[in-house]
Scaffold this motif. Structure first.
Motif, PDB file in Angstrom:
ATOM      1  N   THR A  64      54.571  73.036  62.164  1.00 62.32           N
ATOM      2  CA  THR A  64      55.352  73.298  63.377  1.00 62.32           C
ATOM      3  C   THR A  64      56.181  74.577  63.205  1.00 62.32           C
ATOM      4  O   THR A  64      56.544  74.934  62.094  1.00 62.32           O
ATOM      5  N   PRO A  65      56.474  75.259  64.332  1.00 62.12           N
ATOM      6  CA  PRO A  65      57.198  76.535  64.232  1.00 62.12           C
ATOM      7  C   PRO A  65      58.633  76.353  63.744  1.00 62.12           C
ATOM      8  O   PRO A  65      59.297  75.378  64.108  1.00 62.12           O
ATOM      9  N   LEU A  67      61.111  78.074  64.659  1.00 61.94           N
ATOM     10  CA  LEU A  67      62.035  78.187  65.792  1.00 61.94           C
ATOM     11  C   LEU A  67      62.254  76.820  66.453  1.00 61.94           C
ATOM     12  O   LEU A  67      63.367  76.483  66.845  1.00 61.94           O
ATOM     13  N   VAL A  68      61.180  76.052  66.560  1.00 60.38           N
ATOM     14  CA  VAL A  68      61.303  74.719  67.151  1.00 60.38           C
ATOM     15  C   VAL A  68      62.185  73.840  66.262  1.00 60.38           C
ATOM     16  O   VAL A  68      63.049  73.108  66.749  1.00 60.38           O
ATOM     17  N   ILE A  72      65.644  72.098  67.301  1.00 60.92           N
ATOM     18  CA  ILE A  72      65.897  70.666  67.135  1.00 60.92           C
ATOM     19  C   ILE A  72      67.277  70.444  66.520  1.00 60.92           C
ATOM     20  O   ILE A  72      68.056  69.613  66.969  1.00 60.92           O
ATOM     21  N   SER A  79      72.212  65.868  71.485  1.00 63.76           N
ATOM     22  CA  SER A  79      71.890  64.824  72.458  1.00 63.76           C
ATOM     23  C   SER A  79      71.909  63.430  71.828  1.00 63.76           C
ATOM     24  O   SER A  79      71.822  62.433  72.533  1.00 63.76           O
ATOM     25  N   MET A 164      68.949  83.442  67.646  1.00 63.70           N
ATOM     26  CA  MET A 164      68.701  82.643  68.847  1.00 63.70           C
ATOM     27  C   MET A 164      69.689  81.497  69.000  1.00 63.70           C
ATOM     28  O   MET A 164      69.764  80.893  70.059  1.00 63.70           O
TER      29      MET A 164
ATOM     30  N   LYS C 157      52.097  79.513  65.265  1.00 69.41           N
ATOM     31  CA  LYS C 157      53.486  79.062  65.236  1.00 69.41           C
ATOM     32  C   LYS C 157      54.436  80.176  65.694  1.00 69.41           C
ATOM     33  O   LYS C 157      55.417  79.931  66.378  1.00 69.41           O
ATOM     34  N   ASP C 158      54.101  81.412  65.311  1.00 75.49           N
ATOM     35  CA  ASP C 158      54.995  82.518  65.640  1.00 75.49           C
ATOM     36  C   ASP C 158      54.928  82.936  67.107  1.00 75.49           C
ATOM     37  O   ASP C 158      55.759  83.730  67.563  1.00 75.49           O
ATOM     38  N   SER C 160      55.893  81.203  69.261  1.00 77.92           N
ATOM     39  CA  SER C 160      57.146  80.667  69.818  1.00 77.92           C
ATOM     40  C   SER C 160      58.239  81.739  69.875  1.00 77.92           C
ATOM     41  O   SER C 160      59.166  81.633  70.665  1.00 77.92           O
ATOM     42  N   LEU C 161      58.110  82.790  69.042  1.00 81.12           N
ATOM     43  CA  LEU C 161      59.153  83.815  69.011  1.00 81.12           C
ATOM     44  C   LEU C 161      59.218  84.625  70.301  1.00 81.12           C
ATOM     45  O   LEU C 161      60.257  85.209  70.624  1.00 81.12           O
ATOM     46  N   TYR C 163      59.479  83.637  73.037  1.00 80.30           N
ATOM     47  CA  TYR C 163      60.552  83.001  73.804  1.00 80.30           C
ATOM     48  C   TYR C 163      61.666  84.015  74.047  1.00 80.30           C
ATOM     49  O   TYR C 163      62.245  84.088  75.116  1.00 80.30           O
ATOM     50  N   ALA C 164      61.948  84.820  73.029  1.00 84.08           N
ATOM     51  CA  ALA C 164      63.045  85.780  73.106  1.00 84.08           C
ATOM     52  C   ALA C 164      62.815  86.846  74.176  1.00 84.08           C
ATOM     53  O   ALA C 164      63.762  87.467  74.648  1.00 84.08           O
ATOM     54  N   LEU C 171      57.590  76.610  74.218  1.00 80.95           N
ATOM     55  CA  LEU C 171      58.979  76.354  73.856  1.00 80.95           C
ATOM     56  C   LEU C 171      59.907  76.610  75.045  1.00 80.95           C
ATOM     57  O   LEU C 171      60.846  75.850  75.303  1.00 80.95           O
ATOM     58  N   ARG C 175      62.523  74.306  77.233  1.00 81.19           N
ATOM     59  CA  ARG C 175      63.902  74.658  77.578  1.00 81.19           C
ATOM     60  C   ARG C 175      64.138  74.437  79.079  1.00 81.19           C
ATOM     61  O   ARG C 175      65.169  73.907  79.469  1.00 81.19           O
ATOM     62  N   SER C 185      67.333  66.636  74.905  1.00 81.13           N
ATOM     63  CA  SER C 185      66.690  67.839  74.371  1.00 81.13           C
ATOM     64  C   SER C 185      65.980  67.562  73.051  1.00 81.13           C
ATOM     65  O   SER C 185      64.941  68.142  72.763  1.00 81.13           O
ATOM     66  N   TYR C 189      62.071  68.685  72.396  1.00 86.03           N
ATOM     67  CA  TYR C 189      61.686  69.612  71.331  1.00 86.03           C
ATOM     68  C   TYR C 189      60.774  68.938  70.313  1.00 86.03           C
ATOM     69  O   TYR C 189      59.873  69.556  69.776  1.00 86.03           O
ATOM     70  N   ILE C 190      61.024  67.656  70.061  1.00 87.83           N
ATOM     71  CA  ILE C 190      60.133  66.966  69.123  1.00 87.83           C
ATOM     72  C   ILE C 190      58.737  66.821  69.726  1.00 87.83           C
ATOM     73  O   ILE C 190      57.723  67.006  69.045  1.00 87.83           O
ATOM     74  N   ALA C 193      57.131  69.994  69.245  1.00 88.64           N
ATOM     75  CA  ALA C 193      56.749  70.138  67.836  1.00 88.64           C
ATOM     76  C   ALA C 193      55.448  69.397  67.553  1.00 88.64           C
ATOM     77  O   ALA C 193      54.558  69.904  66.865  1.00 88.64           O
ATOM     78  N   TYR C 196      52.542  71.355  68.877  1.00 81.64           N
ATOM     79  CA  TYR C 196      52.240  72.463  67.951  1.00 81.64           C
ATOM     80  C   TYR C 196      51.469  71.939  66.740  1.00 81.64           C
ATOM     81  O   TYR C 196      50.491  72.515  66.300  1.00 81.64           O
TER      82      TYR C 196
END
Lengths: 220, 254, 231
Positions: A64-65, A67-68, A72, A79, A164, C157-158, C160-161, C163-164, C171, C175, C185, C189-190, C193, C196
């Motif tokens: 998994t990334p 960033l994720v 988390i 949360s 981030m 995986k990268d 996801s970057l 996102y910026a 990802l 959000r 949240s 996110y899980i 994950a 991914y």
């Protein structure tokens, strides 16, 4: 203002932020090292539940990334009522992530040690535990240095992700400066240059370390 | 038990890997000061038998007695027992990250708990015994095969074993290096060490050992003095094997 | 129960984001492959100047963090007066970055195939170019599959970057879901994950099959290692 003048102007502020980057990287790699060794030993020598647990952890983190994982910790945990500061979320995410990668490097290194080493240790009356401590780990630590160096370099670069979640490291500092002077591209050129220098210096140092602890006569 | 039990006593040792039975009931004994040589075709369980003795490979069935103590008893502290049985490996298995001196010293400090000073002088003494005191600070990868094997012997001797187990100590060596290792072994035997040697060096067997044991397919086919063995073997198989060996390794003439 | 509903409701948006993630992955890997394999050959067969230029290129792209590269391309295009979408800038930044890693994979493979294969093909009268196409390339592509699988996982995986840069990949979809629903949240996110993870896992399995299928019979030497677990 030319690029050089701009660079001169913002360098002190960026270098100060670089210390945060290095701090974040340094602590994470150290925690990751301990975690990595434990996970590797768990996968190699552990009983069934320990093996399964360590394997699941390593595979999930590596699948998994980063960033994720960071999200988390920073956005996810609140949360369920757990709030941690930006710096500590980043630290937690990076350490746990690095631990999984370092575990694989160690596992590879340990597996490449010949079986006869442990046999010899047992034959002079060492327990399995002593064999691991005095024979296997000292050799594995040396063998792991090249991949471990890579991991450190990776972590320096990926520590930029902490931007981030508002950790005031190098990347974040660049963004703040850029939002004031609107010269985003040039500011990030300087940021990129600092990363480049840090990475080059670290690689040199690690090469020296590797040379220094090399076992005479082994390898080329 | 007699007041003077044999140093080593094997009773009916069995060992299987999966469905393949490697050892099918091996028994013999070794008395103090004796040297016995174990010969036989490859894959016949000689190495396994050695490892069964010091429990690196626990046997499935049967008993191993060392100096009146049963090692196959699960209550025995095997790490303690192994200190009394030195083992020399075919591929030396020197600790790759330690120089010659520390290879010999490690067991003294970490297993026997000796202090640094004492362990060091003892290690140097053992290296001297195998003629390598000048190579003390060389690492395994810097030594020749013959030198590595001599360090291996010194490492085992340092633990003051009552018995030495040799697992084809010269078969990974270039021919010109075999002599220096055999010399050390002959000296040891003559000094009264109790030894069990797996080897194809018939010259060594003939000149040094008290008894030859011929193992084939997991069983002892024949055992006896070198003289009886070479001059009038009882079994055809033994004769066949000896012929093959002398063809390969150059005969047993002195 | 509510949690399960939340995950179920968020799936369509997450899967939409996943498609973008996959597009990005293919684009990054594709550009990285084309550039990477070219410069790998340049590194091995090129003259001194070419070798130096390529090695500087590799060093730079490997030393600068992906996030910084993304910003440099995105803002750099504007700086020199070109309008590039976030998607295209991301492809350039991450694709070229991947090329620097892929070139190392291919270079290693070319070197392990060795000079002998080249000499043999030249000896039957093939040009250097033809030798590369018919003899060297088919071998190095096979040899590279394991390391390339690794690179695939990293690139995936990268993604996801980006996102910026505001690209709505998986990802960012996550959000948005959280912002829209004020949902849990952690759960979102899980879930992301896990998706991914499934992608990385499935991709690695796929390349594993590919590796098996294209294995040259008898070529790989079996490793005989006892391993310290033995005792």
């Amino acid at each position: 203002m030319s690029l050089l003048e701009l660079a001169w102007d913002i360098l002190p502020s960026l270098l100060k932020a670089t210390t945060v980057t290095l701090e974040l990287t340094g602590i994470s790699i150290a925690i990751g090292l301990i975690l990595g060794i434990l996970l590797a030993l768990g996968r190699l020598y552990g009983n069934k539940p320990i093996y399964a647990l360590a394997t699941a952890y390593v595979e999930f983190i590596r699948g998994t990334p980063l960033l994720v994982q960071l999200f988390i910790f920073y956005f996810g945990l609140p949360s369920i009522g757990i709030n941690i500061s930006p710096f500590f979320s980043a630290l937690a995410a990076f350490s746990l992530n690095s631990g999984a990668y370092q575990a694989e490097y160690f596992r590879g290194a340990i597996q490449s040690i010949k079986g006869g080493q442990m046999l010899a240790a047992r034959s002079i009356g060492m327990s399995r535990f002593k064999g691991i401590v005095f024979i296997v780990i000292p050799q594995a630590l040396r063998l792991v240095i090249p991949s471990w160096s890579n991991e450190l370099i990776y972590l320096v670069k990926y520590s930029s992700l902490a931007y981030m979640v508002q950790v005031p490291e190098l990347m974040a500092r660049g963004k703040i400066i850029a939002s004031r002077n609107f010269r985003t591209f040039e500011v990030f050129l300087v940021v990129a240059f600092i990363y480049l220098i840090v990475v080059l210096i670290l690689s040199k140092i690690l090469d020296l370390v590797e040379e220094k602890v090399k076992i005479p006569g082994l390898g080329t | 038990m007699l007041s003077n039990p044999p140093i080593l006593l094997l009773k009916n040792i069995h060992k299987s890997y999966g469905t393949e039975e490697v050892l099918k009931g091996v028994s013999f004994e070794l008395n103090k000061g004796e040297t016995k040589v174990l010969i036989g075709p490859s894959g016949t369980g000689k190495s396994t038998l050695l490892r069964c003795i010091n429990q690196l490979t626990p046997p499935d069935q049967g008993e191993v007695w060392l100096n009146g103590t049963e090692l196959t008893d699960s209550k025995v502290d095997i790490n303690k027992a192994r200190q009394q049985m030195g083992m020399v490996f075919q591929h030396f298995n020197l600790f790759a990250h330690l120089d010659a001196l520390n290879n010999v010293k490690l067991g003294l400090t970490k297993v026997k708990g000796m202090n640094e000073e004492e362990a060091k002088s003892k290690a140097i003494e053992e290296l001297e015994r195998v003629g390598l005191s000048t190579q003390a600070s060389s690492y395994p990868a810097q030594l020749s095969g013959g030198q590595q094997q001599r360090v291996g012997i010194a490492r085992a001797l340092a633990m003051d074993p009552k018995l030495m187990l040799f697992d084809e100590p010269t078969s990974a060596l270039d021919p010109e290096l075999i002599g220096e290792v055999l010399e050390v072994m002959i000296d040891l035997a003559e000094a009264g060490m109790t030894m069990l040697v797996v080897t194809h060096e018939m010259g060594f067997a003939r000149s040094v050992c008290d008894e030859i044991i011929f193992l084939e397919n997991g069983k002892i086919v024949e055992q006896g003095s070198p003289r009886q063995f070479f001059e009038s073997p009882e079994h055809k198989r033994t004769q066949g094997f000896l012929d093959k060996i002398s063809e390969l390794y150059g005969g047993a003439e002195r | 129960m509510d949690n399960l509903m939340l995950i179920w409701d968020s799936l369509p948006a997450l899967l939409k984001g996943m498609l973008v993630t996959l597009q990005l992955t293919f684009a990054f890997l594709g550009l990285g492959f084309l550039v990477g394999i070219s410069i790998a050959f340049g590194q091995v067969y090129g003259n001194k100047l070419i070798k130096t230029v390529i090695s500087v290129y590799e060093k730079i792209f490997r030393a600068i963090p992906a996030l910084v590269l993304l910003f440099l391309f995105y803002f750099g295009a504007a700086f020199i007066g070109i309008k590039l979408s976030a998607f295209i800038s991301a492809c350039l930044a991450m694709g070229l970055r991947s090329s620097a890693y892929q070139s190392q994979i291919f270079r290693g493979a070319i070197q392990s195939v060795g000079k002998e294969q080249m000499m043999a093909s030249r000896s039957i009268g093939m040009s250097q170019f033809k030798s590369i196409i018919y003899v060297i390339l088919p071998q190095i592509l096979r040899l590279s599959i394991p390391s390339w699988t690794n690179e695939f996982a990293i690139v995936l995986k990268d993604t996801s970057l980006v996102y910026a840069l505001g690209i709505t990949e998986m990802l960012r979809q996550g959000r948005y879901i959280i912002a829209r629903t004020y949902g849990n949240s952690l759960l979102i996110y899980i879930t992301a994950a896990v998706i991914y993870f499934i992608l990385v896992f499935a991709g690695s399995k796929f390349f594993g099959l590919l590796e098996k299928k294209f294995k040259i019979p008898g070529y790989e030497t079996k490793e005989e290692k006892e391993g310290v677990r033995a005792v």
